[in-house]
Design an enzyme around this catalytic site. Structure first.
Site, PDB file in Angstrom:
ATOM      1  N   GLU A   1      -5.822  55.336 -35.418  1.00  0.00           N
ATOM      2  CA  GLU A   1      -5.203  55.970 -36.585  1.00  0.00           C
ATOM      3  C   GLU A   1      -5.300  57.489 -36.502  1.00  0.00           C
ATOM      4  O   GLU A   1      -4.380  58.210 -36.906  1.00  0.00           O
ATOM      5  CB  GLU A   1      -5.862  55.469 -37.874  1.00  0.00           C
ATOM      6  CG  GLU A   1      -5.674  53.987 -38.158  1.00  0.00           C
ATOM      7  CD  GLU A   1      -4.265  53.636 -38.624  1.00  0.00           C
ATOM      8  OE1 GLU A   1      -3.408  54.541 -38.719  1.00  0.00           O
ATOM      9  OE2 GLU A   1      -4.016  52.453 -38.892  1.00  0.00           O
TER      10      GLU A   1
ATOM     11  N   ARG B   1      -1.745  59.574 -36.425  1.00  0.00           N
ATOM     12  CA  ARG B   1      -1.467  60.336 -37.649  1.00  0.00           C
ATOM     13  C   ARG B   1      -1.852  61.805 -37.506  1.00  0.00           C
ATOM     14  O   ARG B   1      -1.042  62.695 -37.815  1.00  0.00           O
ATOM     15  CB  ARG B   1      -2.208  59.728 -38.843  1.00  0.00           C
ATOM     16  CG  ARG B   1      -1.849  58.287 -39.125  1.00  0.00           C
ATOM     17  CD  ARG B   1      -2.448  57.823 -40.433  1.00  0.00           C
ATOM     18  NE  ARG B   1      -2.401  56.365 -40.571  1.00  0.00           N
ATOM     19  CZ  ARG B   1      -2.291  55.725 -41.724  1.00  0.00           C
ATOM     20  NH1 ARG B   1      -2.230  56.406 -42.859  1.00  0.00           N
ATOM     21  NH2 ARG B   1      -2.253  54.408 -41.770  1.00  0.00           N
TER      22      ARG B   1
ATOM     23  N   ASP C   1       2.138  44.923 -32.712  1.00  0.00           N
ATOM     24  CA  ASP C   1       3.449  45.544 -32.829  1.00  0.00           C
ATOM     25  C   ASP C   1       3.707  46.728 -31.902  1.00  0.00           C
ATOM     26  O   ASP C   1       4.605  46.702 -31.047  1.00  0.00           O
ATOM     27  CB  ASP C   1       3.715  45.946 -34.290  1.00  0.00           C
ATOM     28  CG  ASP C   1       2.591  46.793 -34.911  1.00  0.00           C
ATOM     29  OD1 ASP C   1       1.520  46.927 -34.292  1.00  0.00           O
ATOM     30  OD2 ASP C   1       2.796  47.309 -36.025  1.00  0.00           O
TER      31      ASP C   1
ATOM     32  N   GLU D   1       9.271  50.694 -41.572  1.00  0.00           N
ATOM     33  CA  GLU D   1       9.831  50.073 -40.366  1.00  0.00           C
ATOM     34  C   GLU D   1      11.312  49.710 -40.497  1.00  0.00           C
ATOM     35  O   GLU D   1      12.097  49.909 -39.559  1.00  0.00           O
ATOM     36  CB  GLU D   1       9.013  48.840 -39.973  1.00  0.00           C
ATOM     37  CG  GLU D   1       7.647  49.153 -39.415  1.00  0.00           C
ATOM     38  CD  GLU D   1       6.627  49.526 -40.480  1.00  0.00           C
ATOM     39  OE1 GLU D   1       5.627  50.191 -40.153  1.00  0.00           O
ATOM     40  OE2 GLU D   1       6.845  49.154 -41.658  1.00  0.00           O
TER      41      GLU D   1
END
Length: 550
Positions: A140, A144, A268, A427
């Site tokens: 993360e 980010r 994903d 998404e």
């Protein structure tokens, strides 16, 4: 009455407390604006950076939404990770890195929100501390925070972002370099370099490579690229012939842990980054394309693609060898990725006869599916994602849907109460954006569907006093708000909307081989990987990707 009076007094005191806290936050924000304005060269360089078509009416509405979200963050959580818009306070620290600010600063730049941008830039330059005494999630933080700094540098070319990105990159390296296998530990302490948690989701181990390799190219530090390559090589050795990988890894022994095969949470972005790592190398490092191609072939032959009685196409999961009809909203990245792959596959189909360099193209470029067939597959999956919005009372999609392939027509898509919340994820909008830019004849469809989603945000998620809340149950009217504004709402969701409604089809286009979007919608510059140095030539910052023994 006494109790009522006391309660009223407490409420007054509470309101005064919030008012004082809000005034302080506004004052700090004003100081940041003033400090940024003092840097006249930065402001002058920013003015007129983008010469492009005037903003459309829809873009202006999206920009207003960004301003509404950002001003609430600036007033109540400036310099903190995230905003709780209902209570008007910072959320529980996750990174202690001002994650919303780092994740959203390139969106401010992109939308020409100059006052907000220069204030954010000044805070990053003068106040950002990259050594919080806490463990942070490696993945993360990379996508980010590191990704946000790199994205801001890509758009602005302001060196302060690259300087901060490089410092953060060094602080993240222990997660990779202390691993005996190359698979990064899940958590790293940015101050001490300590690491912990060796049970790592597949997506977390393999969705750091774009950022690290881009940073290596920009900074000249080969350790970043080496960390990315070791992690990728460790995973590549575990990929079965099907191309589909179980979604848990062990960083200590390098083993796959039996879990599930999924294009949703935990799996994903592994599949997304296979394609994008190839694009980052200007389509020269064919190993990444080979892995991506194997995975898509595996998807098409595995039985994971299923249909309801209504004909809705969805991607099931494989759990303990059995198909499970669960699909996360996260899976809705896949239509856009398929479209992006098909766009470049088309060039393969026309030039495969000339592909003779086995070092670049490690195997035949023949494929079982034409790019037109992948267009069809992508469009059908995207229509299912759009219906996840259209089938709810609020017009917002839930976090997860379940499908019943034998249920009567109209009942194949089902939402369970525990999965019915909405975090305003990006998404579907990402895939609508890619559809519009890669197949311009479908732009009207993309914009129509995206506007309906944006209108639902405005109607049901917007908090009048500032910010955008999450929704507890998308089937409930009026909806109950959840007290959080995710950083990806300003980094991705609103950015994709803004780009989608741009009248300039060539502006930051995904068809531009010079740019690649990371999984958090931050633009990175692609590059050609260097060959091995000859003679006394200096070593390249980013050599061609190759698996070597650890």
């Amino acid at each position: 009455d006494g109790w009522a009076g006391e309660g009223e007094g407490m409420r007054k005191e509470e309101r005064w407390g919030w008012a004082r806290a809000g005034a302080l936050a506004v004052a700090l924000y004003a100081v940041a604006v003033w400090r940024a304005r003092e840097e006249l060269a930065v402001a002058a360089e920013y003015d007129g950076r983008w010469q492009r078509a005037a903003a459309s009416e829809e873009q202006r509405a999206v920009r207003d939404a960004m301003r509404h979200a950002w001003h609430a963050y600036a007033a109540h959580a400036w310099g903190k990770d995230n905003l709780m818009p209902l209570s008007k306070t910072p959320g529980t620290p996750v990174f202690d890195l001002a994650a919303t600010l780092l994740d959203g600063v390139d969106t401010l730049f992109l939308m020409d929100l100059e006052v907000e941008y220069v204030a954010a830039r000044a805070w990053i330059a003068h106040d950002l501390a990259l050594d919080p005494p806490r463990f942070v999630n490696t993945f993360e933080t990379v996508i980010r925070c590191l990704g946000g700094l790199l994205g801001a540098y890509t758009l602005s070319r302001d060196k302060i972002f690259l300087e901060k990105a490089t410092e953060l990159g060094y602080r993240l390296l222990p997660a990779f370099e202390k691993s005996p296998t190359g698979i990064p530990f899940r958590d790293v302490n940015l101050r001490t370099g300590a690491v912990r948690v060796d049970d790592v989701p597949l997506s977390e181990a393999t969705t750091v490579q774009l950022e690290l390799r881009a940073l290596a190219q920009l900074s000249g530090e080969p350790r970043f690229a080496a960390a990315a390559d070791r992690a990728m090589c460790a995973v590549e050795r575990l990929v079965p012939r099907s191309g589909l990988v179980e979604s848990r890894l062990n960083a200590t022994n390098g083993a796959l842990l039996r879990d599930k095969v999924t294009f949703g949470a935990r799996g994903d972005s592994y599949y997304e980054y296979l394609l994008k790592q190839w694009l980052l190398t200007r389509q020269e490092d064919g190993r990444f394309w080979a892995l991506y191609d194997d995975a898509i072939r595996g998807l098409c032959s595995s039985g994971m693609l299923q249909r309801t009685q209504d004909g809705e196409l969805f991607v099931a999961e494989i759990v303990s060898g059995q198909l499970s009809p669960k699909m996360d909203h996260l899976v809705c990245f896949l239509p856009g990725t398929l479209l992006l792959g098909a766009f470049y596959q088309r060039s393969f189909e026309t030039s495969a006869a000339q592909a003779t360099n086995e070092a670049i193209h490690p195997r035949s470029l023949e494929v079982d599916y034409s790019h037109e067939e992948f267009h069809t597959l992508a469009l059908e999956l995207l229509e299912t994602c759009v219906r996840m919005y259209e089938r709810t009372a609020t017009g917002l999609a839930p976090e997860i849907v379940w499908f019943n392939v034998v249920a009567p027509r109209g009942r194949g898509m089902q939402i369970r109460a525990q999965d019915a919340h909405s975090l305003k994820r990006p998404e579907t909008l990402e895939s609508l954006y890619l559809l519009c830019r890669l197949l311009p004849e479908r732009c009207a469809y993309s914009r129509s569907k995206a506007w309906r989603i944006f209108s639902a945000f405005q109607r049901y998620a917007r908090v009048d006093s500032g910010g955008y809340a999450s929704i507890q149950n998308v089937q409930q009217l009026p909806p109950v708000h959840l007290d959080n504004q995710e950083t990806f709402f300003v980094a991705e969701t609103l950015k994709y909307l803004y780009l989608l409604f741009s009248a300039d089809a060539g502006f930051l286009s995904p068809a531009d081989a010079a740019l690649v979007l990371n999984t958090e919608a931050h633009f990175l510059s692609s590059f050609r990987p260097a060959s091995q140095p000859a003679g006394s030539a200096p070593p390249p910052a980013v050599p061609r990707y190759a698996c070597r023994a650890s």
